[in-house]
Design an enzyme around this catalytic site. Structure first.
Site, PDB file in Angstrom:
ATOM      1  N   ASP A  75      90.164 -41.670  63.107  1.00  0.00           N
ATOM      2  CA  ASP A  75      90.197 -40.923  62.005  1.00  0.00           C
ATOM      3  C   ASP A  75      91.167 -41.475  61.050  1.00  0.00           C
ATOM      4  OD1 ASP A  75      90.441 -38.870  60.019  1.00  0.00           O
ATOM      5  OD2 ASP A  75      89.789 -37.369  61.241  1.00  0.00           O
ATOM      6  N   SER A 119      87.150 -35.443  56.417  1.00  0.00           N
ATOM      7  CA  SER A 119      86.401 -35.839  57.866  1.00  0.00           C
ATOM      8  C   SER A 119      85.432 -34.909  58.123  1.00  0.00           C
ATOM      9  CB  SER A 119      87.741 -35.611  58.776  1.00  0.00           C
ATOM     10  OG  SER A 119      88.530 -36.448  58.766  1.00  0.00           O
ATOM     11  N   HIS A 182      88.759 -29.236  65.116  1.00  0.00           N
ATOM     12  CA  HIS A 182      88.859 -29.913  63.745  1.00  0.00           C
ATOM     13  C   HIS A 182      87.793 -30.466  63.444  1.00  0.00           C
ATOM     14  CE1 HIS A 182      92.101 -31.943  61.393  1.00  0.00           C
ATOM     15  NE2 HIS A 182      92.259 -30.645  61.111  1.00  0.00           N
ATOM     16  N   SER A 184      86.251 -33.469  62.570  1.00  0.00           N
ATOM     17  CA  SER A 184      85.510 -34.665  63.368  1.00  0.00           C
ATOM     18  C   SER A 184      84.679 -34.327  64.709  1.00  0.00           C
ATOM     19  CB  SER A 184      86.245 -36.003  63.728  1.00  0.00           C
ATOM     20  OG  SER A 184      87.248 -36.096  62.684  1.00  0.00           O
ATOM     21  N   GLU A 341      87.727 -38.951  69.614  1.00  0.00           N
ATOM     22  CA  GLU A 341      88.288 -39.086  68.469  1.00  0.00           C
ATOM     23  C   GLU A 341      89.837 -39.438  68.631  1.00  0.00           C
ATOM     24  OE1 GLU A 341      89.257 -37.065  64.085  1.00  0.00           O
ATOM     25  OE2 GLU A 341      89.343 -35.763  66.135  1.00  0.00           O
ATOM     26  N   ASP A 346      95.102 -40.328  61.325  1.00  0.00           N
ATOM     27  CA  ASP A 346      94.895 -39.867  60.104  1.00  0.00           C
ATOM     28  C   ASP A 346      96.233 -38.904  59.698  1.00  0.00           C
ATOM     29  OD1 ASP A 346      92.898 -38.677  57.843  1.00  0.00           O
ATOM     30  OD2 ASP A 346      93.459 -36.740  58.920  1.00  0.00           O
ATOM     31  N   HIS A 350      98.543 -39.118  56.525  1.00  0.00           N
ATOM     32  CA  HIS A 350      98.808 -38.199  55.764  1.00  0.00           C
ATOM     33  C   HIS A 350     100.303 -37.690  55.380  1.00  0.00           C
ATOM     34  CE1 HIS A 350      94.665 -36.905  54.633  1.00  0.00           C
ATOM     35  NE2 HIS A 350      94.441 -36.767  56.002  1.00  0.00           N
ATOM     36  N   ASP A 387      86.036 -42.639  59.913  1.00  0.00           N
ATOM     37  CA  ASP A 387      85.256 -41.814  59.108  1.00  0.00           C
ATOM     38  C   ASP A 387      85.717 -42.272  57.627  1.00  0.00           C
ATOM     39  OD1 ASP A 387      87.944 -40.798  59.306  1.00  0.00           O
ATOM     40  OD2 ASP A 387      87.417 -38.846  59.844  1.00  0.00           O
ATOM     41  N   HIS A 388      86.873 -42.652  57.385  1.00  0.00           N
ATOM     42  CA  HIS A 388      87.358 -42.917  55.969  1.00  0.00           C
ATOM     43  C   HIS A 388      88.515 -43.765  55.956  1.00  0.00           C
ATOM     44  CE1 HIS A 388      90.410 -40.124  56.732  1.00  0.00           C
ATOM     45  NE2 HIS A 388      89.472 -39.202  57.013  1.00  0.00           N
TER      46      HIS A 388
HETATM   47 ZN   LIG Z   1      92.518 -36.683  56.838  1.00  0.00          ZN
END
Ligand SMILES: [Zn+2]
Ligand SMILES: *[C@@H]1O[C@H](CO)[C@@H](O)[C@H](O)[C@H]1NC(C)=O
Ligand SMILES: *[C@@H]1O[C@H](CO)[C@@H](O)[C@H](O)[C@H]1NC(C)=O
Length: 507
Positions: A75, A119, A182, A184, A341, A346, A350, A387-388
């Site tokens: 993630d 996500s 969550h 994902s 995952e 991620d 963040h 995912d990003h």
């Molecule tokens: Zn995120």
């Protein structure tokens, strides 16, 4: 040329001379002392290049059908994250496990209504094969965010590759280091117009009737796809129980009197629910049909925290969860789809806590290595992607092998700057004072939880819109090369494994 730039360049060339002089003739992992004598000759690079070209050219393609598909989702695992993780492993020459995979492609991550994805819309894309709206999961882009009617309109539901496997008489399972509800992992089983509707209270506070709209936990336990999962491992017990119940020392979020964990367990005596690592390790896959493990009331803590608090017997690593999931799923001789995952990469980003993000990346990489060692790549396709991206940049003019978490050079304000920094995020608040930066020389920056600087103040750092990598090995892995749209990924996995309603290798 401005004087300052000239001086800098001069300094840099001096630096280079120093490094080269420090070469010892052998490659060592010592910071600033990793440039081998070999690396100083053209012959070295030419020999390496020839070997690499030959290995690639002579590699036979596996064109078989995949019995099993394992998808690993890092993630927020941007290319910068991967590159920085190599340094955390020792130096620039190090590789994460999946960097040796034979096929690499690139995925475009934008969602239907936004430039930079979250996500939720991405899990709809890489698991359901349809691009969706921001913050929505398992529904098509015709379903609007937070819309109650759209949520229960089955014509707006998409279906996931986990379901395609189940429909083909094969098994499916999900593993994550975050709450299992969550965004994902939810893409594998849920249909929801707001990713935050993890418990019934969130559905009602979102303005919908929780008797009509099932929250994500409810969908996991009683939904068509979720209820059939052979293995479910992650965190987030709080969303499955009413506030009158307690799990992991924390009372539940629900307000409907339900205990979905008991509900799940009571459906068969061949179902096993586990709460910690020791219990999970003790499960014999031959004796249970389905395994459900929740290891924390919320997300599973960062691996670095688990280690520093000596809590390894409570929280399994992502490798241990993945191995247990493969053990469970391998009992189905028809094959399986497993989604794993690495969700805390991620979270570290963040928070602009790059050390957490990068350690979680390394843990994720270890789980992939253990999987490569465990499965038969002749019949198991492994796809690793993200995912990003995130807005961490890897900057500067540091010498080879320099500590990735340290400073790279001196900026025009005569203060050092960190190699890693963010375009926005909470790191701003700790690295700015009125009118100036905080001088890194005055900072205690060695803690795991150190917040790296950010340019714009944001309590939560945002995702990035950059393309992310796709790394594949096993049957027909070469289909994953090229720049592709993210929503194409599950269709390729389905083609190779002969599931779903599209064209497949077997049709
Ligand atoms: Zn995120
Ligand atoms: C769900 O609602 C509870 C109670 O208001 C809140 O604490 C929790 O953060 C919400 N969950 C999500 C994912 O928004
Ligand atoms: C794991 O859970 C079991 C059952 O609740 C408990 O007896 C055991 O002490 C726990 N182990 C750890 C390491 O917390």
């Amino acid at each position: 040329m401005p004087k300052k730039l000239f001086v800098t360049i001069l300094m840099l060339s001096c630096l280079q001379v120093v490094i080269l002089d420090k070469g010892t003739g052998t490659s060592t992992d010592d910071s600033l002392n990793i440039v081998s004598t070999g690396e100083k000759t053209a012959a070295y690079w030419l020999a390496q290049a020839r070997a690499a070209v030959e290995a690639k050219a002579n590699r036979a393609r596996n064109t078989k059908k995949a019995k099993n598909v394992i998808m690993f989702l890092g993630d927020g695992m941007s290319h910068q994250t991967i590159a920085a993780a190599r340094l955390a492993l020792g130096n620039e020459n190090k590789k994460l496990s999946f960097e040796s995979f034979p096929s690499v492609g690139s995925s475009k991550t934008f969602c239907v209504d936004v430039q930079v994805a979250d996500s939720a819309c991405t899990s709809t894309a890489y698991l359901n094969g349809v691009k969706a709206n921001f913050l929505t999961i398992g529904v098509n882009p015709n379903a609007k965010y937070k819309n109650c009617n759209d949520n229960v309109d089955r014509t707006k539901w998409t279906s996931s590759i986990a379901q395609w496997f189940q429909n083909a008489g094969r098994s499916a399972g999900i593993v994550t280091t975050t709450r299992i509800t969550h965004a994902s992992p939810a893409g594998a089983f849920a249909h929801i117009t707001d990713r935050n509707w993890e418990a019934n209270v969130n559905v009602s506070s979102g303005g919908c009737d929780d008797n009509i709209v099932d929250d994500i936990s409810e969908q996991l336990v009683n939904g068509e796809v979720g209820s059939k999962f052979k293995v479910i491992l992650g965190g987030g017990s709080e969303n499955f129980i009413d506030s009158s119940f307690t799990e992991h020392g924390v009372s539940g979020m629900r307000s409907d009197g339900k205990n979905l964990i008991n509900e799940w367990t009571s459906k068969s005596n061949k179902r096993s629910f586990v709460r910690n690592r020791s219990e999970m390790m003790a499960v014999d896959p031959k004796k249970v049909d389905q395994l459900f493990g929740l290891f924390h009331s919320d997300h599973i803590p960062y691996h670095l925290e688990t280690v520093s608090k000596n809590e390894q017997s409570i929280y399994p690593t992502i490798t241990e969860m993945t191995m247990k999931a493969i053990d469970m799923l391998s009992t189905d001789t028809d094959g399986y789809f497993l989604f794993v995952e690495g969700g805390k990469i991620d979270h570290g980003h963040h928070a602009t806590q790059a050390r957490y993000a990068i350690d979680e990346t390394i843990e994720f990489s270890k789980a992939i290595q253990a999987t490569v060692d465990r499965v038969n790549l002749d019949e198991t396709l492994i796809v690793v992607t993200a995912d990003h991206g995130h807005v961490m940049s890897y900057s500067g003019n540091a010498p080879r092998g320099n500590d990735i978490f340290s400073t790279a050079g001196t900026a025009d304000d005569a203060m050092k700057y960190y190699t890693l920094s963010y375009a926005n995020g909470p790191g701003y608040f700790f690295n700015r004072k009125p009118g100036a930066r905080v001088d890194p020389a005055t900072q205690q920056s060695t803690a795991n939880s150190f917040l790296f600087p950010a340019m714009a103040p944001n309590e939560i750092e945002t995702h990035g819109g950059d393309d992310v990598g796709i790394f594949a090995t096993g049957p027909n892995a070469h289909l994953f090369t090229g720049v592709m749209e993210q929503y194409i990924i599950p269709h390729k996995m389905a083609y190779i494994s002969c599931v779903g309603s599209g064209t497949t290798l077997c049709s």
